[in-house]
Each structure stands twice: as structure tokens, then as C-alpha cells.
Design a protein around this motif. Structure first.
Motif, PDB file in Angstrom:
ATOM      1  N   SER A 169       0.833  -1.208   0.000  1.00  0.00           N
ATOM      2  CA  SER A 169       0.000   0.000   0.000  1.00  0.00           C
ATOM      3  C   SER A 169       0.866   1.256   0.000  1.00  0.00           C
ATOM      4  N   LEU A 170       1.995   1.179   0.691  1.00  0.00           N
ATOM      5  CA  LEU A 170       2.927   2.309   0.708  1.00  0.00           C
ATOM      6  C   LEU A 170       3.522   2.526  -0.678  1.00  0.00           C
ATOM      7  N   PHE A 171       3.963   1.451  -1.334  1.00  0.00           N
ATOM      8  CA  PHE A 171       4.494   1.559  -2.692  1.00  0.00           C
ATOM      9  C   PHE A 171       3.422   2.061  -3.653  1.00  0.00           C
ATOM     10  N   MET A 172       2.189   1.599  -3.454  1.00  0.00           N
ATOM     11  CA  MET A 172       1.102   2.020  -4.323  1.00  0.00           C
ATOM     12  C   MET A 172       0.851   3.520  -4.194  1.00  0.00           C
ATOM     13  N   LEU A 173       0.946   4.047  -2.989  1.00  0.00           N
ATOM     14  CA  LEU A 173       0.766   5.487  -2.796  1.00  0.00           C
ATOM     15  C   LEU A 173       1.880   6.273  -3.470  1.00  0.00           C
ATOM     16  N   LEU A 174       3.108   5.754  -3.431  1.00  0.00           N
ATOM     17  CA  LEU A 174       4.214   6.419  -4.121  1.00  0.00           C
ATOM     18  C   LEU A 174       3.974   6.453  -5.627  1.00  0.00           C
ATOM     19  N   GLY A 175       3.475   5.340  -6.183  1.00  0.00           N
ATOM     20  CA  GLY A 175       3.155   5.324  -7.603  1.00  0.00           C
ATOM     21  C   GLY A 175       1.990   6.235  -7.940  1.00  0.00           C
ATOM     22  N   LEU A 176       0.989   6.288  -7.063  1.00  0.00           N
ATOM     23  CA  LEU A 176      -0.163   7.158  -7.285  1.00  0.00           C
ATOM     24  C   LEU A 176       0.247   8.621  -7.287  1.00  0.00           C
ATOM     25  N   ASN A 177       1.194   8.981  -6.420  1.00  0.00           N
ATOM     26  CA  ASN A 177       1.685  10.352  -6.377  1.00  0.00           C
ATOM     27  C   ASN A 177       2.315  10.750  -7.709  1.00  0.00           C
ATOM     28  N   LYS A 178       3.135   9.858  -8.268  1.00  0.00           N
ATOM     29  CA  LYS A 178       3.760  10.150  -9.561  1.00  0.00           C
ATOM     30  C   LYS A 178       2.729  10.175 -10.684  1.00  0.00           C
ATOM     31  N   GLN A 179       1.764   9.286 -10.619  1.00  0.00           N
ATOM     32  CA  GLN A 179       0.753   9.225 -11.667  1.00  0.00           C
ATOM     33  C   GLN A 179      -0.089  10.490 -11.712  1.00  0.00           C
ATOM     34  N   MET A 180      -0.365  11.067 -10.552  1.00  0.00           N
ATOM     35  CA  MET A 180      -1.192  12.264 -10.509  1.00  0.00           C
ATOM     36  C   MET A 180      -0.431  13.536 -10.835  1.00  0.00           C
ATOM     37  N   GLN A 181       0.891  13.432 -10.966  1.00  0.00           N
ATOM     38  CA  GLN A 181       1.663  14.593 -11.384  1.00  0.00           C
ATOM     39  C   GLN A 181       1.529  14.861 -12.875  1.00  0.00           C
ATOM     40  N   VAL A 182       0.946  13.908 -13.592  1.00  0.00           N
ATOM     41  CA  VAL A 182       0.755  14.054 -15.034  1.00  0.00           C
ATOM     42  C   VAL A 182      -0.508  14.872 -15.281  1.00  0.00           C
TER      43      VAL A 182
END
Length: 331
Positions: free
Chosen positions: A113-126
Motif C-alpha cells: 500500500s505504501l508503494f502504491m501510494l508512491l506510484g499514485l503520487n507520480k501518476q497524478m503529477q501528469v
């Protein structure tokens, strides 16, 4: 009102999330510990030495929950889910995650879940950028890390690809690079297995078949049933507020929520995939989508008479579940 305080811009309230996690989980150090949930994923072998220590398991669970609560709230504020900074998400993540750990504690699911949040943060920067290859590569890598430690999160690859397809004009690099990055952690895992001569152990899912269908279903105690029912009710009541945005919502807010909606569906698919492949319901797989959807509703409590009531009822259910778990209250 407690909810009013957390929905305001007061950064010191972030300190409440670690306090909630410690209050709910730390007493387990003086009892039988947390109910470790072993799904026979490869990561369970990695955490095997931690599972041998009651204090180590509790400490790791607390650390992962606190980190996830703070990161979840940071993403919510950074990407403008709400028009002003608020700190409801941290307390919701801490409360829901801690209560779920009292039912079943899965360290791979918490780490993923922690890794998923890190990926979600990058995804929403687009957002309306001409070049986003770097963001998509990092997004795919973190989602791949989440899937490597918690294999049902392989469904995140589908959600990630759909967001690229629906939110961006076609660019083959933007479709290919995230999928390559998603596979990078698995490549390192295969190389590690080859180096240690363990290629015969490349198994992500182990399914134990049984004719005893009742044994496949998780049995809840009465306090646990109250908690999960209230959580489900809160999610259902929160969905309309999350799905139907106001007329004044900005394009960025709409884009961010559309991206998260797709990823939330992929997390729900991961929950179903986990049950289909290992015949076990792993509730921590739903921690992130439940936190964002329910937390967004609580943040907009001024537009709903039921939101404050459900917030306090859910808090009471979590407290009651903890008290009965440790034998303070008998029923």
C-alpha cells in the motif's frame, strides 16, 4: 467538533495519526500479539524473521501504517482533492488500517500500500504536460514494487494502462514505458532467485483447495462485523459525493479524481483477484481506496448531515473493536 478540526488547515493534527495507531496496536505487545495473516506470497518469506518476534511484527505494522497515513494525507493535499489543506485522510487511514490489523495483519499488504501510494503520487503529477515519460516510468516502477510484494496488485498494471489510454493522446512510448517499468522489480526478483539457485520457487500464488466451503469464509466476531458493516455503509454513502463533482470543480480536480477512480477499481479487482487465486479475503488490499473515498466525504461534511454521524459511529466501532480484542470489554 473533532471532524471540523481535522477538516481545517492545522498541520499539527498530523500528530494524531501516529497516536491512533500506537493506541490501537501497541497493547498487543502485552497480549497475544497481532493475528499474522500469512498468504504464502513470496514476501511472506521475506518477513518470516519479523513474524517470529511479536514486538517486531507490531513495530513494523505501526511504522508502515504511520508512514502510509502521512503519505496518503500528503497526496490528498498536494493534488488538490479538496480546495484547502486538511488532515482527515491521515486519521481515517490510521483508524481503518489499525482496525483491519486487529482482524488480520499482513505486512506485505501494508508495504505494498505504501508503494502504491508512491506510484499514485507520480501518476497524478501528469496533467497537461508535453513530456511525462519520467513520471510514468517511476509510476510503473512503484506499482511493480507493490505487485511484487503483494501479487494481487498485478491488477494495478491494467488500471495504469487505462489511465494512460483515457487521459492522454496516443503516444506509444507512454504506453510501453510504464509496463516495462512495472516489470523491472520482477526482473530483479528472478535474477535474485537465479543467483541463489531457487528458480524452482518462482510461484506467486499458492491455492489450497478444500471441500469445506465454510472454512474459506472469514468468520467475524460481533465487534468486527459492526466495524466492517459501518465501513461498507460509509463507502456506499460516500460514493455519490465523490463521483458527482460540483459545477465549480476545476479541470485538474476532475482529472485527478478520474485517475484515482480508475486505480480504485483496479484495487478492488486486486481484492477479488486475491480471493480467486488464494481463496483468502485480504481486507488490507482495500485500505487505500476506502481511505480516499470515505475521507473525501468526511472532508466535505458541511454538505452532508450524515457524514459527521457516520464519522463518530465509525470511530466508536474501531474503539469498541480494540477494547473487545484486548479483553477490556466483554460481550
Amino acid at each position: 467538533m473533532i471532524l471540523r478540526q481535522f477538516a481545517s488547515n492545522q498541520p499539527y493534527l498530523l500528530g494524531a495519526a501516529p497516536l491512533v495507531v500506537l493506541l490501537i496496536l501497541m497493547p498487543a505487545a502485552w497480549t497475544a500479539g497481532l493475528p499474522v495473516f500469512n498468504s504464502d506470497f513470496p514476501a511472506d518469506d521475506v518477513f518470516g524473521w519479523i513474524y517470529q518476534s511479536k514486538v517486531g511484527t507490531i513495530g513494523m505494522a505501526c511504522a508502515l501504517l504511520i508512514a502510509g497515513a502521512l503519505l496518503c494525507n500528503s497526496i490528498f493535499n498536494r493534488h488538490e482533492f479538496f480546495n484547502v489543506p486538511c488532515y482527515v485522510l491521515s486519521i481515517v487511514y490510521a483508524g481503518l488500517g489499525s482496525a483491519m490489523c486487529l482482524y488480520q495483519c499482513s505486512l506485505p499488504a501494508l508495504l505494498s500500500s505504501l508503494f502504491m501510494l508512491l506510484g499514485l503520487n507520480k501518476q497524478m503529477q501528469v496533467f497537461k504536460q508535453s513530456r511525462v515519460l519520467s513520471e510514468y516510468f517511476e509510476c510503473g516502477f512503484w506499482y511493480g514494487m507493490a505487485a511484487m510484494f503483494f501479487p494481487p496488485f498485478i491488477a494495478l498494471a491494467l488500471g495504469m494502462w487505462l489511465t494512460v489510454l483515457l487521459m492522454r493522446s496516443f503516444n506509444w512510448r507512454e504506453h510501453l514505458l510504464p509496463l516495462i517499468a512495472f516489470c523491472v522489480p520482477f526482473t530483479y526478483w528472478v535474477v535474485w532467485k537465479y543467483w541463489n539457485n531457487e528458480l524452482n520457487d518462482l510461484i506467486l500464488f499458492r491455492k489450497i483447495s478444500s471441500f469445506d466451503h465454510k472454512a474459506l469464509l472469514s468468520s467475524f466476531t460481533w465487534p468486527q462485523s459492526v466495524f466492517f458493516i459501518l465501513t461498507a455503509i460509509a463507502c456506499v454513502m460516500a460514493l455519490p459525493r465523490y463521483i458527482f463533482l460540483g459545477d465549480r470543480a476545476s479541470n485538474k480536480a476532475r482529472g485527478v479524481k478520474n485517475v484515482f477512480s480508475i486505480m480504485a477499481l483496479s484495487m478492488g479487482l486486486a481484492f477479488v483477484l486475491g480471493y480467486a487465486l488464494v481463496l483468502k479475503m485480504i481486507v488490507l488490499a482495500l485500505l487505500v481506496p476506502l481511505t480516499f473515498i470515505i475521507g473525501y466525504w468526511f472532508t466535505n461534511y458541511r454538505y452532508s448531515l450524515a457524514a459527521p454521524l457516520v464519522f463518530y459511529l465509525l470511530g466508536a466501532a474501531i474503539a469498541f473493536m480494540a477494547l473487545t480484542h484486548y479483553g477490556v470489554v466483554l460481550f
